[in-house]
Write a protein that holds these residues in place. Structure first.
Motif, PDB file in Angstrom:
ATOM      1  N   THR A 109       1.169  -1.458  -0.453  1.00  0.00           N
ATOM      2  CA  THR A 109      -0.194  -0.197   0.304  1.00  0.00           C
ATOM      3  C   THR A 109       0.857   1.411   0.226  1.00  0.00           C
ATOM      4  N   SER A 112       2.086   2.043  -3.914  1.00  0.00           N
ATOM      5  CA  SER A 112       0.806   1.737  -4.707  1.00  0.00           C
ATOM      6  C   SER A 112       0.044   3.613  -3.816  1.00  0.00           C
ATOM      7  N   LEU A 116      -0.690   6.619  -6.903  1.00  0.00           N
ATOM      8  CA  LEU A 116      -1.521   7.036  -6.733  1.00  0.00           C
ATOM      9  C   LEU A 116      -1.376   8.588  -6.685  1.00  0.00           C
ATOM     10  N   PHE A 156      -5.461   5.377  -0.603  1.00  0.00           N
ATOM     11  CA  PHE A 156      -5.601   4.005  -1.330  1.00  0.00           C
ATOM     12  C   PHE A 156      -6.541   2.295  -0.345  1.00  0.00           C
ATOM     13  N   ALA A 159      -9.688   2.697   0.114  1.00  0.00           N
ATOM     14  CA  ALA A 159     -10.141   1.980  -1.275  1.00  0.00           C
ATOM     15  C   ALA A 159     -10.456   0.682  -1.168  1.00  0.00           C
ATOM     16  N   THR A 160      -9.713   0.051  -0.571  1.00  0.00           N
ATOM     17  CA  THR A 160      -9.705  -1.083  -0.883  1.00  0.00           C
ATOM     18  C   THR A 160     -10.932  -2.410   0.264  1.00  0.00           C
ATOM     19  N   THR A 318      -1.973   2.192 -10.468  1.00  0.00           N
ATOM     20  CA  THR A 318      -2.367   2.107  -9.621  1.00  0.00           C
ATOM     21  C   THR A 318      -3.276   1.014  -9.603  1.00  0.00           C
ATOM     22  N   MET A 319      -4.251   0.550 -11.004  1.00  0.00           N
ATOM     23  CA  MET A 319      -5.430  -0.371 -10.514  1.00  0.00           C
ATOM     24  C   MET A 319      -5.384  -1.496 -10.359  1.00  0.00           C
ATOM     25  N   PHE A 322      -4.646  -1.802  -7.063  1.00  0.00           N
ATOM     26  CA  PHE A 322      -5.523  -1.721  -6.923  1.00  0.00           C
ATOM     27  C   PHE A 322      -6.246  -3.219  -6.526  1.00  0.00           C
ATOM     28  N   SER A 323      -6.788  -4.101  -7.364  1.00  0.00           N
ATOM     29  CA  SER A 323      -6.609  -5.582  -7.925  1.00  0.00           C
ATOM     30  C   SER A 323      -6.084  -5.916  -7.039  1.00  0.00           C
ATOM     31  N   ILE A 326      -6.743  -5.979  -2.990  1.00  0.00           N
ATOM     32  CA  ILE A 326      -8.255  -5.990  -3.019  1.00  0.00           C
ATOM     33  C   ILE A 326      -7.604  -7.531  -2.015  1.00  0.00           C
TER      34      ILE A 326
END
Ligand code: TRP
Length: 451
Positions: A109, A112, A116, A156, A159-160, A318-319, A322-323, A326
């Motif tokens: 993170t 990440s 971001l 970030f 959002a996760t 960033t995407m 993100f996945s 998650i």
């Protein structure tokens, strides 16, 4: 609380949704940020070759092994082992995975958050031109500041948390259904653009023409194995957790191969995109972890339409992060949700807070806690080394031993869902003998500093 799996244990809506989510887990900072600097530092094409070899020989069979445990156990990392091997200590493999997942997510993170922040700087135009003192100095002083990076890391993470809170179908599956296709399109656009650059040929040569003399360099093997594990998300039961949400009728083998190939293709495309640019602008490919945050922005600043390329690149990074984040969060959440009886929302919030606190330490390690070092490694390096080079391979080794030796051959093969006798024998031979031997050699070698 749900002790048995099945009812109450959430499920993917479709097998395709599972595949996209697992690909989302695999494709991340590992393919773009980590792959490019590790490949750049370890000789490019030779590293790529060994990485591909390990992905095929160890990675994909191990991914199937991990999936087979989760699908048969139908529970979280710890529960699945308890169900398949009651009254044994095998579930400690899952517990190590849960701890490993929390650790990886903590520094993941942080990086990440950098991504971001860069996206924000590109959207506002602040990084369209080289800042005073250059991108290197700007990056170094920004990551060293005590508060700003924590804000982006926290954003970030929030959002996760919000996605994981909503559960499998409504949160994770839905998010990945949007991200993965978008990611594929953006990545291909950037790689095609890279190919049109003047120095593309040199970049491709660096990535695809091996220097055979490098094959005798032992550390390449160690780095390539760590990278293969990290990139495929194997070894800490994250993929196991995802496969536990499959329906009985959804078969594993084809999905496994599809996920493995996609992850590898993404790494290669990311390599094309990055190294064509690096060579077109005469940059040293071995500039290390900051390659993506210092080198690429300088290149973007001097290329035509570099601002658009920069925006697209940092959306992509960033995407992808993100996945993957998650999936890293879902792993401990699934465990705490079941065992401690927290609701999914509460479990997500609690683990999220722990991850944030550990991440703060990793982030401050670049600034005011820079003195906390072990053998020249700062806090983030320690977390990365401990997880990628020790916990992931050790977890992977325990899983092949579990399926290869604790389960019977019939159980193992039935759970793998492989159908042709040739593939069954080949996979079983790999997990029982070949993979453990290679892994023990590499692990012990690295432990004694030979590698
Ligand atoms: N594979 C991801 C990447 O390449 C990182 C990741 C997500 C991961 N989940 C994982 C790594 C589980 C190890 C285990 O960025």
């Amino acid at each position: 609380m749900n002790q048995t799996g099945g009812i109450g244990h959430d499920q993917w809506k479709t097998r395709f949704g599972f595949m996209l989510a697992a690909m989302g887990s695999a494709v991340g900072l590992g393919n773009i940020w980590r792959f490019s600097y590790v490949a750049g530092e370890n000789g490019g094409a030779t590293f790529l070759l060994i990485y591909l070899f390990f992905t095929l020989l160890i990675g994909i069979p191990l991914l199937l092994t991990e999936f087979s445990i989760g699908k048969a156990g139908k529970m979280d990392a710890v529960g699945s082992f308890k169900k398949l091997a009651p009254n044994t200590k095998w579930h400690l493999t899952g517990l190590m995975g849960v701890v490993g997942g929390i650790l990886i997510l903590s520094f993941y993170t942080v990086v990440s958050g950098w991504s971001l922040f860069y996206l924000y700087r590109y959207l506002t135009g602040a990084y369209w031109t080289e800042p005073d003192g250059g991108f290197g100095a700007a990056f170094d002083s920004w990551i060293a500041s005590p508060i700003a990076p924590l804000f982006w890391q926290g954003l970030f993470l929030v959002a996760t948390i919000l996605i994981v809170m909503q559960g499998i179908k409504k949160g994770i599956e839905r998010a990945n259904n949007v991200f993965m296709p978008a990611l594929a399109v953006l990545m291909i656009l950037l790689a095609v653009y890279g190919l049109t650059l003047e120095g593309a040929k040199d970049g491709l040569a660096f990535l695809f023409t091996p220097d055979w003399s490098q094959l005798t360099n032992p550390s390449i093997y160690f780095m390539a194995m760590g990278q293969a594990f990290f990139s495929l998300s194997i070894g800490i039961c994250g993929m196991l957790t995802y496969s536990s949400y499959l329906k009985e009728k959804d078969r594993l083998p084809a999905a496994t191969v599809g996920i493995g190939i996609m992850d590898t293709v993404f790494a290669v495309i990311a390599g094309v995109m990055i190294f064509t640019a690096v060579f077109s602008f005469d940059v040293d490919p071995s500039s290390g972890p900051p390659l993506v945050f210092i080198t690429l922005p300088s290149i973007f600043a001097s290329m035509p339409a570099g601002n658009v390329v920069g925006i697209v690149f940092f959306i992509l990074l960033t995407m992808a992060a993100f996945s993957s984040a998650i999936s890293l969060l879902e792993l401990p959440v699934a465990y705490f949700h079941r065992t401690l009886g927290f609701t999914r929302k509460a479990a997500t919030l609690i683990i999220g807070s722990i991850v944030f606190v550990l991440g703060v330490a990793a982030s401050l390690g670049f600034g005011i806690w820079g003195g906390v070092q072990l053998g020249g490694n700062n806090i983030m390096d320690m977390m990365d080394n401990l997880t990628a080079n020790i916990i992931l391979p050790l977890g992977g080794l325990l899983m092949v031993l579990f399926v290869g030796y604790y389960l019977t051959k019939e159980q193992a093969i039935k759970n793998s869902e492989l159908e042709t006798p040739f593939l069954q024998s080949a996979w079983y031979l790999l997990i029982r003998y070949i993979i453990p031997v290679i892994m023990v050699v590499i692990l012990v070698g690295s432990l004694f500093g030979i590698i």
